[in-house]
Write a protein that holds these residues in place. Structure first.
Motif, short mmCIF file in Angstrom:
data_model
loop_
_atom_site.label_atom_id
_atom_site.label_comp_id
_atom_site.label_asym_id
_atom_site.label_seq_id
_atom_site.Cartn_x
_atom_site.Cartn_y
_atom_site.Cartn_z
N ALA A 62 0.84 -1.21 0.00
CA ALA A 62 0.00 0.00 0.00
C ALA A 62 0.87 1.25 0.00
O ALA A 62 0.61 2.20 -0.74
CB ALA A 62 -0.92 -0.01 1.22
N ALA A 63 1.92 1.26 0.82
CA ALA A 63 2.81 2.43 0.92
C ALA A 63 3.51 2.67 -0.42
O ALA A 63 3.61 3.81 -0.89
CB ALA A 63 3.84 2.22 2.03
N ALA A 64 4.00 1.59 -1.05
CA ALA A 64 4.69 1.72 -2.33
C ALA A 64 3.74 2.26 -3.40
O ALA A 64 4.08 3.18 -4.16
CB ALA A 64 5.26 0.37 -2.76
N ARG A 65 2.52 1.72 -3.44
CA ARG A 65 1.55 2.18 -4.46
C ARG A 65 1.15 3.62 -4.20
O ARG A 65 1.01 4.42 -5.14
CB ARG A 65 0.33 1.27 -4.48
CG ARG A 65 -0.56 1.58 -5.69
CD ARG A 65 -1.90 0.88 -5.65
NE ARG A 65 -1.83 -0.50 -6.10
CZ ARG A 65 -2.92 -1.17 -6.51
NH1 ARG A 65 -4.10 -0.57 -6.52
NH2 ARG A 65 -2.82 -2.42 -6.88
N LEU A 66 0.96 3.96 -2.94
CA LEU A 66 0.56 5.32 -2.56
C LEU A 66 1.60 6.34 -3.03
O LEU A 66 1.27 7.47 -3.38
CB LEU A 66 0.40 5.39 -1.04
CG LEU A 66 -0.22 6.62 -0.40
CD1 LEU A 66 -1.57 6.96 -1.02
CD2 LEU A 66 -0.39 6.41 1.09
N CYS A 67 2.87 5.91 -3.04
CA CYS A 67 3.97 6.80 -3.45
C CYS A 67 4.31 6.66 -4.93
O CYS A 67 5.35 7.13 -5.39
CB CYS A 67 5.20 6.55 -2.59
SG CYS A 67 4.94 6.97 -0.85
N GLU A 188 7.55 2.18 5.99
CA GLU A 188 8.68 3.03 5.60
C GLU A 188 9.37 2.52 4.35
O GLU A 188 9.68 3.29 3.43
CB GLU A 188 9.68 3.12 6.76
CG GLU A 188 10.79 4.13 6.52
CD GLU A 188 11.79 4.21 7.68
OE1 GLU A 188 12.65 5.10 7.62
OE2 GLU A 188 11.70 3.40 8.62
N VAL A 189 9.64 1.19 4.27
CA VAL A 189 10.37 0.68 3.10
C VAL A 189 9.55 0.80 1.82
O VAL A 189 10.12 0.95 0.73
CB VAL A 189 10.86 -0.78 3.29
CG1 VAL A 189 11.90 -0.87 4.37
CG2 VAL A 189 9.72 -1.75 3.53
N GLY A 190 8.23 0.79 1.95
CA GLY A 190 7.38 1.00 0.76
C GLY A 190 7.62 2.38 0.16
O GLY A 190 7.72 2.54 -1.07
N GLY A 191 7.75 3.39 1.03
CA GLY A 191 8.05 4.74 0.57
C GLY A 191 9.46 4.87 0.03
O GLY A 191 9.70 5.53 -0.99
N VAL A 192 10.41 4.22 0.70
CA VAL A 192 11.83 4.30 0.30
C VAL A 192 12.03 3.68 -1.08
O VAL A 192 12.68 4.26 -1.95
CB VAL A 192 12.74 3.62 1.35
CG1 VAL A 192 14.14 3.42 0.80
CG2 VAL A 192 12.79 4.46 2.62
N ILE A 193 11.47 2.49 -1.31
CA ILE A 193 11.65 1.81 -2.60
C ILE A 193 11.00 2.60 -3.73
O ILE A 193 11.43 2.55 -4.89
CB ILE A 193 11.13 0.34 -2.55
CG1 ILE A 193 11.83 -0.51 -3.62
CG2 ILE A 193 9.62 0.26 -2.70
CD1 ILE A 193 13.26 -0.83 -3.35
N ALA A 196 10.16 8.07 -2.62
CA ALA A 196 9.31 9.18 -2.15
C ALA A 196 10.15 10.22 -1.42
O ALA A 196 11.21 9.90 -0.86
CB ALA A 196 8.24 8.63 -1.22
N PRO A 197 9.68 11.49 -1.38
CA PRO A 197 10.39 12.53 -0.61
C PRO A 197 10.49 12.14 0.86
O PRO A 197 9.61 11.42 1.38
CB PRO A 197 9.51 13.78 -0.79
CG PRO A 197 8.59 13.48 -1.92
CD PRO A 197 8.48 12.00 -2.03
N GLN A 198 11.53 12.63 1.55
CA GLN A 198 11.77 12.25 2.93
C GLN A 198 10.56 12.53 3.83
O GLN A 198 10.27 11.76 4.74
CB GLN A 198 13.02 12.95 3.47
CG GLN A 198 13.39 12.60 4.91
CD GLN A 198 13.48 11.09 5.19
OE1 GLN A 198 13.86 10.32 4.32
NE2 GLN A 198 13.11 10.68 6.39
N ALA A 199 9.85 13.64 3.59
CA ALA A 199 8.69 13.99 4.42
C ALA A 199 7.62 12.90 4.34
O ALA A 199 6.97 12.56 5.33
CB ALA A 199 8.11 15.34 4.00
N GLN A 200 7.44 12.32 3.13
CA GLN A 200 6.45 11.25 2.96
C GLN A 200 6.93 9.95 3.60
O GLN A 200 6.15 9.23 4.23
CB GLN A 200 6.16 11.03 1.48
CG GLN A 200 5.35 12.16 0.84
CD GLN A 200 4.96 11.87 -0.59
OE1 GLN A 200 5.12 10.75 -1.09
NE2 GLN A 200 4.43 12.88 -1.27
N VAL A 201 8.24 9.67 3.45
CA VAL A 201 8.80 8.46 4.08
C VAL A 201 8.64 8.54 5.60
O VAL A 201 8.24 7.56 6.25
CB VAL A 201 10.29 8.28 3.69
CG1 VAL A 201 10.93 7.15 4.49
CG2 VAL A 201 10.42 8.02 2.19
N GLN A 202 8.92 9.73 6.16
CA GLN A 202 8.77 9.93 7.60
C GLN A 202 7.31 9.77 8.03
O GLN A 202 7.01 9.17 9.06
CB GLN A 202 9.29 11.32 8.01
CG GLN A 202 9.31 11.57 9.52
CD GLN A 202 10.23 10.62 10.28
OE1 GLN A 202 11.37 10.45 9.90
NE2 GLN A 202 9.73 10.00 11.34
#
Length: 332
Positions: A62-67, A188-193, A196-202
């Protein structure tokens, strides 16, 4: 709180991510194979096929798709997260001497403790192989840290769970270890892969962390207030197992000398007699600690919801928001 639209948001997530989850499940089956030790897939399959919600790998997808991620490696990461989770369950059941999980006999009961520990070790090793394949050192760092935090939390719980000196700060540390660390790493790893910008990863990390804490506090509260047929646990199991969870910690903090000696006898010394659970519930009612624990769970759920505000508007985000409601809706 509106839980009328989607009764079970994790089902909605599962439907939306069904294609990716199929790929995750296929990868898990391939990677839990072993040419030389057939017991490994036997033990792993018993747990992996037990019908769990697969919430943690779904959070990664979900995080990866969202980003906006469209590459292949979110599948690897989701499988990694599930392997780490399964490995910790195998080890936990040995540590807790559990005989049942998700309504089925545990692996340590069906096989033995040695098999459970060694297969758990194998799954940890497999999870690291999957992480490396993504080629991201940052992902490796996040998930390796999570694995260490989980182990640290479990060891801390060994000493803290029957020690009346355990306060809310130590409890939170245990909860971050045993539950929230993998939730936050999964998001977090979904955003990193996805780059995504750091603010979104955080924001994704904050969401997973707060959701995991709300989830565990709710679980600990339901042990004293839940319906056994719905939770799969008997009311007061934590008390009988001498686990010092938040409702009791709050009661101990306000205890009279007489109540303190009751908690010392039942939790620290483990000398329990018929009627002790009722006495424990009466003391907790006296100080309103069950209500205070519920308020804490709701606060953490709200923190998770607020973290999502920094993420792109998307149906997936709405489902993640519904999930924060659902985690605590069990308490109403």
């Amino acid at each position: 709180m509106d839980t009328g639209i989607v009764t079970k948001p994790h089902d909605a997530l599962a439907n939306t991510l069904s294609e990716e989850m199929t790929a995750v499940n296929d990868l898990i089956r391939r990677r839990m194979a072993s040419k030389h030790a057939p017991r490994i897939p036997e033990v792993t399959a018993h747990l992996v096929e037990a019908g769990g919600k697969r919430l943690r790998p779904m959070l990664t997808l979900a995080a990866a798709r969202l980003c906006g991620y469209s590459g292949p490696f979110h599948i690897h990461l989701a499988a990694t997260v599930e392997f780490i989770h399964t490995a910790t369950l195998l080890h936990d059941d040995v540590v807790d001497e559990s005989g049942q999980r998700r309504g089925r006999p545990t692996a340590n009961l069906l096989w033995d403790n040695k098999s459970s520990v060694l297969v758990g070790d194998y799954l940890f090793a497999r999870s690291f192989q999957l992480m490396v394949e993504t080629g991201s050192l940052r992902v490796l760092d996040i998930l390796a840290n999570a694995a260490a935090t989980i182990a640290e939390g479990e060891v801390l719980q060994l000493t803290a769970s029957q020690n009346l000196a355990t306060d809310e700060a130590v409890y939170l540390q245990v909860v971050r270890g045993k539950t929230a660390a993998l939730f936050s790493a999964a998001t977090e790893v979904g955003g990193v892969i996805a780059g995504a910008p750091q603010a979104q990863v955080q924001a994704l990390f904050n969401y997973g962390d707060a959701l995991g804490i709300a989830f565990q506090i709710a679980d600990d509260l339901l042990d004293y207030t839940g319906d056994a047929s719905a939770t799969g646990k008997n009311v007061g199991d934590d008390f009988r197992e001498r686990k010092l969870t938040l409702p009791v910690i709050k009661a101990v903090a306000q205890a009279t000398p007489e109540e303190l000696s009751f908690w010392k006898r039942t939790i620290e010394d483990g000398r329990q007699t018929p009627g002790d659970l009722e006495t424990a519930l009466a003391i907790m009612a006296k100080y309103g600690t069950l209500d205070a624990t519920r308020a804490d769970a709701l606060d953490w759920a709200e923190k998770a919801r607020l973290a999502l505000a920094k993420l792109p508007q998307d149906p997936i985000r709405d489902m993640l928001e519904d999930l924060t409601d659902y985690v605590v809706s069990r308490l109403s």
